[in-house]
Write an enzyme that holds these catalytic residues in place. Sequence first.
Site, PDB file in Angstrom:
ATOM      1  N   GLU A  36     -30.628 -43.718  33.259  1.00  0.00           N
ATOM      2  CA  GLU A  36     -29.756 -43.107  34.267  1.00  0.00           C
ATOM      3  C   GLU A  36     -30.402 -43.317  35.632  1.00  0.00           C
ATOM      4  OE1 GLU A  36     -26.782 -41.617  34.759  1.00  0.00           O
ATOM      5  OE2 GLU A  36     -27.442 -41.375  36.845  1.00  0.00           O
ATOM      6  N   SER A  42     -25.723 -35.857  32.147  1.00  0.00           N
ATOM      7  CA  SER A  42     -24.892 -34.924  31.366  1.00  0.00           C
ATOM      8  C   SER A  42     -24.274 -33.820  32.193  1.00  0.00           C
ATOM      9  CB  SER A  42     -25.727 -34.248  30.267  1.00  0.00           C
ATOM     10  OG  SER A  42     -25.852 -35.078  29.169  1.00  0.00           O
ATOM     11  N   CYS A  46     -16.356 -33.434  37.438  1.00  0.00           N
ATOM     12  CA  CYS A  46     -15.100 -32.774  37.818  1.00  0.00           C
ATOM     13  C   CYS A  46     -15.353 -31.431  38.486  1.00  0.00           C
ATOM     14  CB  CYS A  46     -14.234 -32.536  36.587  1.00  0.00           C
ATOM     15  SG  CYS A  46     -14.324 -33.850  35.379  1.00  0.00           S
ATOM     16  N   ASP A 289     -15.484 -44.017  32.512  1.00  0.00           N
ATOM     17  CA  ASP A 289     -14.848 -44.481  33.743  1.00  0.00           C
ATOM     18  C   ASP A 289     -14.990 -45.984  33.981  1.00  0.00           C
ATOM     19  OD1 ASP A 289     -14.300 -41.847  34.074  1.00  0.00           O
ATOM     20  OD2 ASP A 289     -15.405 -41.591  35.947  1.00  0.00           O
ATOM     21  N   TYR A 432       7.394 -17.551  23.110  1.00  0.00           N
ATOM     22  CA  TYR A 432       8.154 -16.777  24.094  1.00  0.00           C
ATOM     23  C   TYR A 432       7.836 -15.295  23.994  1.00  0.00           C
ATOM     24  CZ  TYR A 432      11.701 -13.747  25.933  1.00  0.00           C
ATOM     25  OH  TYR A 432      12.308 -12.718  26.587  1.00  0.00           O
ATOM     26  N   TRP A 440      14.097 -19.213  27.860  1.00  0.00           N
ATOM     27  CA  TRP A 440      14.102 -20.675  27.759  1.00  0.00           C
ATOM     28  C   TRP A 440      12.887 -21.152  28.551  1.00  0.00           C
ATOM     29  CZ3 TRP A 440      17.485 -23.305  24.705  1.00  0.00           C
ATOM     30  CH2 TRP A 440      18.686 -22.680  24.375  1.00  0.00           C
ATOM     31  N   ARG A 448      16.830 -29.836  27.825  1.00  0.00           N
ATOM     32  CA  ARG A 448      18.289 -29.726  27.645  1.00  0.00           C
ATOM     33  C   ARG A 448      19.030 -30.542  28.684  1.00  0.00           C
ATOM     34  NH1 ARG A 448      19.525 -23.524  27.812  1.00  0.00           N
ATOM     35  NH2 ARG A 448      21.644 -24.299  28.067  1.00  0.00           N
TER      36      ARG A 448
END
Lengths: 459, 459
Positions: A36, A42, A46, A289, A432, A440, A448
Site C-alpha cells: 500500500e 482498509s 466513502c 475501483d 406497510y 400504497w 401501477r
Amino acid sequence: MAERLVVIGGDATGMSAASQARRLKKPGELEIVAFERGHFASYSACGIPYWVGGTVDGPDDLIARTPEQHRERDIDLRMRTEVTELDLDRGRVRTRGLDGGTESWTGYDKLVIATGARPLRPPLPGIDAPGVHGVQTLDDGQALLDTLQATEGTKAVVVGAGYIGVEMAEALVTRGYDVTVLDRGAQPMSTLDPDMGELVHEAMCGMGIETVRGAAVTGVRTDGSGRACAVTTEDDGEFPADIVVLGLGVRPETTLAEQAGLPLGDAGGLLTDLSMRVRGQDAVWAGGDCVEVLDLVLGRTRHIALGTHANKHGQIIGSNVAGDYATFPGVVGTAVSKVCDLEIARTGLLEEQAKSVGLQYVTVTIDSTSRAGYYPNARPMRVKMMAERRTGRLLGVQIVGREGAGKRVDVAAVALTARLTVEEMTALDLGYAPPFSPVWDPVLVAARKAAAAVRAAAS
Amino acid sequence: MAERLVVIGGDATGMSAASQARRLKKPGELEIVAFERGHFASYSACGIPYWVGGTVDGPDDLIARTPEQHRERDIDLRMRTEVTELDLDRGRVRTRGLDGGTESWTGYDKLVIATGARPLRPPLPGIDAPGVHGVQTLDDGQALLDTLQATEGTKAVVVGAGYIGVEMAEALVTRGYDVTVLDRGAQPMSTLDPDMGELVHEAMCGMGIETVRGAAVTGVRTDGSGRACAVTTEDDGEFPADIVVLGLGVRPETTLAEQAGLPLGDAGGLLTDLSMRVRGQDAVWAGGDCVEVLDLVLGRTRHIALGTHANKHGQIIGSNVAGDYATFPGVVGTAVSKVCDLEIARTGLLEEQAKSVGLQYVTVTIDSTSRAGYYPNARPMRVKMMAERRTGRLLGVQIVGREGAGKRVDVAAVALTARLTVEEMTALDLGYAPPFSPVWDPVLVAARKAAAAVRAAAS
C-alpha cells in the site's frame, strides 16, 4: 513450500481479498504480501466527506482494520510501498519504499490488482496550487482537514456536482462555509436524468448552496503566496475561494496494468471474467475501483467506483485465490447519496443509457410520501420509473426525497436483478404500516402508473 | 339500461373497488350502490392506534374520501346501512337502516363482498363491560377516545401482544398511561419466531411497558358501577385497569357469506380465484380482510388482515367488475410494525410455518447496524434469515431493530417473489453510502451467512 499471493493496494478490495484468502488458507499454505503506497489501509473512503464535515471522527473511525491487525493475522502488509512495475512473464512486482526505501522485486504465484481509482484533475492553470484538494484517500482527507484548520476563510468552491461534489458541499456547509458548486452539466447529479437532477438543484439552492450550472472552469487563480484564491470560469466570472475541492469523478488507476499489457475496457478499467480473474490471465485477479463491472441492465461493462462493489470483489477474489468458488454476476447500477437532508437514489438505466443500447421505453413520475400522509414526518418523495416498451420489464428507478426515500431504491434493485416487469411489481408485498409507508408504497404507485403506460404504449 | 354493482362494506376494499369501477364505467353503464353499517367509510383502520395515541389527528385525517366525495363521483354510498341477507339465487341483498330505517331488498348484477374482519372477543366474564375496547373501526377508535377522555386513571391493560396490541401499547404509553400487556404466548409478536419475539419483549420492558407472557386471561372484573376495573388471569393474579384494550387479532367477517353458502377456507375467510372472484360464482367478488389470500411461500391460503392487501384487492376487483383485467397473485407474508422506536418486520415463513408444510431449512441470525458503524445514529438491528435446505431458496426474513430497520424487509419480499436463492442474494446491488447502510447491507450479511449455512448443510 507455500505459494505466495501478492496484493497491490491495501484498501477495500485488496485487504478483503487478503483477509478472505487467509481465512481459507493457513500461512504454511499461502504467504500473503500486500503493498500500500499510502499511510492508511482498509478504510472507508466513502466516509471521508463526513469526516471532513465533522459528522464522524477520523481517521481512526474510518479504518476497519489497522496494518498491525492485518499483520497479526499473518498478512504481510507493507505500508508506504509503491509497486512500480508488473513483470507478468516472470511473475514478480517491483516495489519502492516511499519513505526512503530502496527498490526491490517480489515474486508471486498469484496476484491481486486492487489499485483503485484516481480523481480527475484536468490540466488547468493553478489546479495543483495549495488550497486545491481532491478527496479520494484518507491521505487526501487529512490534507484537506489540515488546510481547513490552517485557513481563515468562509468561502469554499466545489468543482463538480456528482456524488463526491454534493457530499463535499454538505461537509463544507456543516463546517460553516459559504459553498458554491460549479458544474459543467445542465443539472447537478449527472447520474440522474435531468428532470430528477433539477430537484437536487432546487434543494441545494434551498440549503443555501449556490449551484452554478453549465460552468466551464478555466483555472484556479492564486494569490501572491501562490495559494488558490479563486476559481475562474469561461462565462460565469470568477468565484473567490478560501478552499477549492475537486469532485470531478474518478478514473480507474491502471497505469501498472496498462504497462503490463493487461486488457482494459472502453472506460479504462481492467476487464475480468465473472470470477474477477483478469481476462486472459491464469494467476491475476483484479477488483474494486480499477476494474469495469458488467451492468446487467445495460448489457455492457462500465466503470463504477463504489465501496460496496469493491468489498464484494475482495471477498470473491479471496475465495477464488484460495481455491474456493465465488462469482460477481454484475451490478444493476444502484447508487444512493445524500446532501444535507436530501436523499438521492437511482438504480438501472437513465434515459440516455437506455437509448445508447437501443432500448425503447416509457417513463412515469409520481409524487408520494415516506409515511402515511397523516403520520408525522411524512416527507415528500418523487419516484421516476422506466420500463421497456412491449415487454414492460423494469429498466430503472430514480428517487429524490427526504428521510426514508433513498433506500426504497433497493426494491427496484432486486426487481431489476430478477428481471421483473412493472406489471409484476404492482403486486409486490411490500411492508406497510403508517409509520413506514403510505398504504400504497411509492414504488407500487410508480409501478401501477408504469404498467398503465406500457399498456397504453402497446395499444 | 345500466347494470347495478352492489358493494357490501364501505372501507378500503369496497370503496377502492367502487372507485376503480367508476373510473372505468360511466354512470349510464354501471350504477354503483355501496352499503356501510358504520359512521365512517374509506378510512385507514391502520391509523387508529396513532389517532388514539395523539400522534395523528382524527378521525378526519384518517379518512381518504368522505361519503359526500364518493356521492359526487356517482357512487351511491349508503351509510349506517347493514346488509342482513344475501340472496344469491335472485341476485339481491336485504338491508336494514341502523338509524331507524326499514328493511328492504336491493337487486344486483354484480356483487362485491368487502365485509372486513371482526376483533376476537372471547366469551369471558366482563368482556363486554364499559371500559373494554376493541380497535377495528373508526367507531371503535372514537369510543375508546371518549372513554380515555372521560376516565381519570393511569393504568391500562392491553390483552394480546400482536401488531394491534403492541401498537396500542405504544399509543397508551404516549398518552401517559402505565401499560401492562398480557399475552398468552411465550413471547410477544407471535408473527415472529420466539427468538426474535424475545427482542421485542426486552425492548418493551425497556420502554417501561410491563409485558406478562404466558398469561391466561380469565375475565374482566368490574366495579360497583359495572365498569371494568381489572383484568384477571389464571396464574398471574389480577391487573388493575382504568381501561382495557383487546388486541387479540381478528377473524374474517363472513356471517353473510356463510349463510349464503359461499366457500370458506380453513381460516374462515372467503375463497376466491386470482381475479378475486368468489370460487364457483360468476357475479360475486370478495377481497380485503374477509378473504383468504394465497401465501406464495407457504403454498396455501391464509387469512392476513392488512390494509395494503385490502387496497390492492379493491383495485383489482374494480377493474374486473368493469370488464378490464387484473389479478392478485398472492402474498409473501410481509408485515412491519412499530412499538415506540422499535421496528419489527417479517416476510416469508416462520420456522413453525416451514415445518408445517414439510420444508427443511437452515436459519442464521446476524447483528448489524442501519448505517455505517461510524456514522451518527447508526442503530443496531438483528436479521434472521431462513433458506431451504439443498436449494438454498430464501424462505423468510425477520428484522428487529430501530430506525431504518423495518423497511429493509422489502428487499427480502421482492427476493421471495422472484424465488431467489440466498446465494443469489449475496450479489444484490443494494444502495450503499455511509448515511444509509454499512458497506455490507445487513440483508447481504445475512445472505452470505445463510448461503454458507446452506453449503455446510449440503456437505
